[in-house]
Design a protein around this motif. Structure first.
Motif, PDB file in Angstrom:
ATOM      1  N   ALA A 108       0.845  -1.195   0.000  1.00 13.95           N
ATOM      2  CA  ALA A 108       0.000   0.000   0.000  1.00 13.95           C
ATOM      3  C   ALA A 108       0.882   1.247   0.000  1.00 13.95           C
ATOM      4  CB  ALA A 108      -0.912  -0.008   1.218  1.00 13.95           C
ATOM      5  N   LEU A 109       0.526   2.187  -0.848  1.00 13.46           N
ATOM      6  CA  LEU A 109       1.310   3.411  -0.994  1.00 13.46           C
ATOM      7  C   LEU A 109       0.729   4.489  -0.082  1.00 13.46           C
ATOM      8  CD1 LEU A 109       3.310   5.250  -2.704  1.00 13.46           C
ATOM      9  CD2 LEU A 109       1.291   5.767  -4.101  1.00 13.46           C
ATOM     10  N   ILE A 110       1.549   5.029   0.789  1.00 11.24           N
ATOM     11  CA  ILE A 110       1.075   6.113   1.658  1.00 11.24           C
ATOM     12  C   ILE A 110       1.421   7.441   0.995  1.00 11.24           C
ATOM     13  CG2 ILE A 110       1.329   7.212   3.913  1.00 11.24           C
ATOM     14  CD1 ILE A 110       1.702   4.428   5.090  1.00 11.24           C
ATOM     15  N   ARG A 111       0.416   8.280   0.858  1.00  4.32           N
ATOM     16  CA  ARG A 111       0.615   9.562   0.149  1.00  4.32           C
ATOM     17  C   ARG A 111      -0.339  10.605   0.722  1.00  4.32           C
ATOM     18  NH1 ARG A 111      -3.910  10.377  -2.672  1.00  4.32           N
ATOM     19  NH2 ARG A 111      -4.991   8.675  -3.706  1.00  4.32           N
ATOM     20  N   PRO A 112      -0.048  11.887   0.453  1.00  2.21           N
ATOM     21  CA  PRO A 112      -0.999  12.931   0.859  1.00  2.21           C
ATOM     22  C   PRO A 112      -2.334  12.720   0.146  1.00  2.21           C
ATOM     23  CG  PRO A 112       1.117  13.900   0.210  1.00  2.21           C
ATOM     24  CD  PRO A 112       1.165  12.450  -0.190  1.00  2.21           C
ATOM     25  N   ALA A 113      -3.421  13.019   0.830  1.00  4.31           N
ATOM     26  CA  ALA A 113      -4.743  12.881   0.210  1.00  4.31           C
ATOM     27  C   ALA A 113      -4.972  14.017  -0.780  1.00  4.31           C
ATOM     28  CB  ALA A 113      -5.812  12.901   1.286  1.00  4.31           C
TER      29      ALA A 113
ATOM     30  N   LEU B 173      10.501   4.407  13.904  1.00  4.17           N
ATOM     31  CA  LEU B 173       9.048   4.586  13.950  1.00  4.17           C
ATOM     32  C   LEU B 173       8.521   5.273  12.691  1.00  4.17           C
ATOM     33  CD1 LEU B 173       7.301   3.713  16.284  1.00  4.17           C
ATOM     34  CD2 LEU B 173       7.242   6.062  17.066  1.00  4.17           C
ATOM     35  N   LEU B 174       9.409   5.964  11.995  1.00  2.86           N
ATOM     36  CA  LEU B 174       8.969   6.746  10.839  1.00  2.86           C
ATOM     37  C   LEU B 174       8.945   5.934   9.560  1.00  2.86           C
ATOM     38  CD1 LEU B 174      10.958  10.011  11.571  1.00  2.86           C
ATOM     39  CD2 LEU B 174       8.568   9.506  12.108  1.00  2.86           C
ATOM     40  N   LYS B 175       9.399   4.673   9.649  1.00  2.18           N
ATOM     41  CA  LYS B 175       9.443   3.842   8.431  1.00  2.18           C
ATOM     42  C   LYS B 175       8.043   3.608   7.905  1.00  2.18           C
ATOM     43  CE  LYS B 175      13.710   1.301   8.983  1.00  2.18           C
ATOM     44  NZ  LYS B 175      14.282   0.117   9.601  1.00  2.18           N
ATOM     45  N   THR B 176       7.835   3.991   6.672  1.00  2.56           N
ATOM     46  CA  THR B 176       6.500   3.814   6.104  1.00  2.56           C
ATOM     47  C   THR B 176       6.520   2.838   4.931  1.00  2.56           C
ATOM     48  OG1 THR B 176       6.812   5.697   4.636  1.00  2.56           O
ATOM     49  CG2 THR B 176       5.783   6.127   6.768  1.00  2.56           C
ATOM     50  N   GLU B 177       7.669   2.245   4.676  1.00  2.00           N
ATOM     51  CA  GLU B 177       7.764   1.283   3.559  1.00  2.00           C
ATOM     52  C   GLU B 177       7.384  -0.103   4.050  1.00  2.00           C
ATOM     53  OE1 GLU B 177       9.112   2.202   0.302  1.00  2.00           O
ATOM     54  OE2 GLU B 177       8.482   4.120   1.086  1.00  2.00           O
TER      55      GLU B 177
ATOM     56  N   LEU C  20      -8.303  -5.343   5.580  1.00  2.00           N
ATOM     57  CA  LEU C  20      -6.848  -5.172   5.508  1.00  2.00           C
ATOM     58  C   LEU C  20      -6.236  -4.970   6.891  1.00  2.00           C
ATOM     59  CD1 LEU C  20      -6.749  -2.762   2.424  1.00  2.00           C
ATOM     60  CD2 LEU C  20      -6.185  -5.198   2.457  1.00  2.00           C
ATOM     61  N   ALA C  21      -7.040  -5.108   7.943  1.00  2.00           N
ATOM     62  CA  ALA C  21      -6.541  -4.858   9.301  1.00  2.00           C
ATOM     63  C   ALA C  21      -5.491  -5.902   9.690  1.00  2.00           C
ATOM     64  CB  ALA C  21      -7.699  -4.895  10.290  1.00  2.00           C
ATOM     65  N   GLY C  22      -4.602  -5.509  10.596  1.00  2.00           N
ATOM     66  CA  GLY C  22      -3.612  -6.446  11.137  1.00  2.00           C
ATOM     67  C   GLY C  22      -2.444  -6.732  10.215  1.00  2.00           C
ATOM     68  N   GLN C  23      -2.283  -5.907   9.200  1.00  2.00           N
ATOM     69  CA  GLN C  23      -1.177  -6.135   8.257  1.00  2.00           C
ATOM     70  C   GLN C  23      -0.132  -5.032   8.314  1.00  2.00           C
ATOM     71  OE1 GLN C  23      -2.485  -7.255   4.341  1.00  2.00           O
ATOM     72  NE2 GLN C  23      -4.285  -8.275   5.131  1.00  2.00           N
ATOM     73  N   GLY C  24      -0.247  -4.197   9.317  1.00  2.00           N
ATOM     74  CA  GLY C  24       0.771  -3.168   9.499  1.00  2.00           C
ATOM     75  C   GLY C  24       0.484  -1.838   8.813  1.00  2.00           C
ATOM     76  N   ILE C  25      -0.636  -1.733   8.093  1.00  2.00           N
ATOM     77  CA  ILE C  25      -0.915  -0.481   7.370  1.00  2.00           C
ATOM     78  C   ILE C  25      -1.178   0.657   8.364  1.00  2.00           C
ATOM     79  CG2 ILE C  25      -2.491   0.680   5.765  1.00  2.00           C
ATOM     80  CD1 ILE C  25      -2.884  -2.040   4.381  1.00  2.00           C
ATOM     81  N   GLY C  26      -1.938   0.365   9.416  1.00  2.00           N
ATOM     82  CA  GLY C  26      -2.219   1.398  10.417  1.00  2.00           C
ATOM     83  C   GLY C  26      -0.938   1.903  11.069  1.00  2.00           C
TER      84      GLY C  26
ATOM     85  N   PHE D  19      -4.828  15.269   5.675  1.00  2.00           N
ATOM     86  CA  PHE D  19      -4.987  13.819   5.525  1.00  2.00           C
ATOM     87  C   PHE D  19      -3.850  13.161   4.753  1.00  2.00           C
ATOM     88  CE2 PHE D  19      -9.378  14.619   6.617  1.00  2.00           C
ATOM     89  CZ  PHE D  19      -9.816  13.422   7.167  1.00  2.00           C
ATOM     90  N   LEU D  20      -3.503  11.965   5.207  1.00  6.64           N
ATOM     91  CA  LEU D  20      -2.709  11.028   4.415  1.00  6.64           C
ATOM     92  C   LEU D  20      -3.611   9.837   4.128  1.00  6.64           C
ATOM     93  CD1 LEU D  20       0.701  10.926   6.365  1.00  6.64           C
ATOM     94  CD2 LEU D  20       0.106  12.339   4.375  1.00  6.64           C
ATOM     95  N   VAL D  21      -3.355   9.176   3.013  1.00  9.53           N
ATOM     96  CA  VAL D  21      -4.096   7.952   2.702  1.00  9.53           C
ATOM     97  C   VAL D  21      -3.109   6.849   2.351  1.00  9.53           C
ATOM     98  CG1 VAL D  21      -6.208   9.098   1.929  1.00  9.53           C
ATOM     99  CG2 VAL D  21      -4.392   8.598   0.264  1.00  9.53           C
ATOM    100  N   ALA D  22      -3.575   5.613   2.515  1.00  4.38           N
ATOM    101  CA  ALA D  22      -2.841   4.461   1.975  1.00  4.38           C
ATOM    102  C   ALA D  22      -3.653   3.972   0.790  1.00  4.38           C
ATOM    103  CB  ALA D  22      -2.708   3.379   3.037  1.00  4.38           C
ATOM    104  N   GLU D  23      -3.006   3.917  -0.357  1.00  2.00           N
ATOM    105  CA  GLU D  23      -3.691   3.506  -1.579  1.00  2.00           C
ATOM    106  C   GLU D  23      -3.219   2.114  -1.966  1.00  2.00           C
ATOM    107  OE1 GLU D  23      -3.501   6.416  -4.788  1.00  2.00           O
ATOM    108  OE2 GLU D  23      -3.503   4.765  -6.229  1.00  2.00           O
ATOM    109  N   LEU D  24      -4.174   1.256  -2.265  1.00  2.00           N
ATOM    110  CA  LEU D  24      -3.840  -0.114  -2.663  1.00  2.00           C
ATOM    111  C   LEU D  24      -4.676  -0.482  -3.881  1.00  2.00           C
ATOM    112  CD1 LEU D  24      -2.180  -2.617  -1.640  1.00  2.00           C
ATOM    113  CD2 LEU D  24      -4.319  -3.405  -0.638  1.00  2.00           C
ATOM    114  N   ASP D  25      -4.019  -0.923  -4.904  1.00  2.00           N
ATOM    115  CA  ASP D  25      -4.710  -1.305  -6.146  1.00  2.00           C
ATOM    116  C   ASP D  25      -5.666  -0.202  -6.615  1.00  2.00           C
ATOM    117  OD1 ASP D  25      -3.366  -3.691  -5.995  1.00  2.00           O
ATOM    118  OD2 ASP D  25      -4.984  -4.706  -4.936  1.00  2.00           O
ATOM    119  N   GLY D  26      -5.238   1.035  -6.461  1.00  2.00           N
ATOM    120  CA  GLY D  26      -6.017   2.152  -6.974  1.00  2.00           C
ATOM    121  C   GLY D  26      -7.162   2.606  -6.095  1.00  2.00           C
TER     122      GLY D  26
END
Ligand SMILES: CC(C)(COP(=O)(O)OP(=O)(O)OC[C@H]1O[C@@H](n2cnc3c(N)ncnc32)[C@H](O)[C@@H]1OP(=O)(O)O)[C@@H](O)C(=O)NCCC(=O)NCCS
Length: 172
Positions: free
Chosen positions: A10-15, A168-172, A85-91, A51-58
């Protein structure tokens, strides 16, 4: 664990403003259960820069916002991850990205990021600590007038000091 998940890409980006309806829909899946405050789509649009969003498959997989109260005090709010998608580290990654955003705002100065939450263990695992919510300045309660639980708030306040460690800042 997150690295092994096929969802971890999932790509984290500005909304963007056009994300507002999807953010609204995601938040509504939790606000109807009282887990998050409801937010009108116009309010989301007006504050889209927070806002930031996590985008997955568009599509929007998760969102989170950072409200600036001044004096290097920011609040993480409207944090939500799609249930499937909960419990996979996206939050966790999104919180890391929101902390990085808070650090950009404070320009490296010391500050605090807090959240009012029912998911205390989730935030504690990321380094937040519980704090007495009434130690915050009264202006943080400005949204509470729309909350159905305004007279019996049962959320817990958690806070973390910034800057935080790079880990803590790792978002990859
Ligand atoms: C709270 C919320 C944002 C967490 O998002 P998430 O993507 O599930 O979070 P993570 O996957 O990073 O971590 C969640 C849990 O999964 C575990 N986890 C973390 N990474 C994981 C992984 N790769 N695989 C499996 N489990 C993992 C963690 O132990 C964590 O457990 P904990 O909450 O008991 O501490 C999400 O569940 C949500 O949207 N909840 C409803 C709205 C809400 O309460 N928002 C918070 C308001 S402040």
């Amino acid at each position: 664990m997150a690295a092994q998940s096929p969802r971890s890409g999932a790509l984290i980006r500005p909304a963007r403003v056009e994300d507002a309806p999807a953010i609204y829909a995601l938040l509504a899946t939790f606000s109807t259960e009282g887990k998050l405050l409801p937010r009108p789509v116009a309010d989301i649009q007006a504050r889209i820069a927070n806002f930031l969003v996590a985008e997955l498959d568009g599509s929007i997989a998760a969102c989170g916002a950072l409200r600036d109260f001044g004096n290097n005090l920011n609040e993480i709010r409207s944090l939500a991850v799609r249930r499937d998608l909960a419990g996979q580290g996206i939050g966790s990654r999104l919180v890391g990205a929101l902390l990085a955003k808070a650090m950009e705002r404070t320009g490296g100065e010391q500050g605090h990021v807090f959240a009012l939450t029912y998911r205390v263990a989730f935030f504690q695992r990321l380094g937040f600590r519980i704090i007495d919510k009434y130690t915050f300045p009264p202006k943080i309660w400005s949204d509470c007038c729309v909350c159905p639980k305004k007279d019996h708030c049962d959320e817990t306040a958690v806070v973390i000091d910034i800057p935080v460690s790079d880990e803590l800042l790792k978002t990859e």
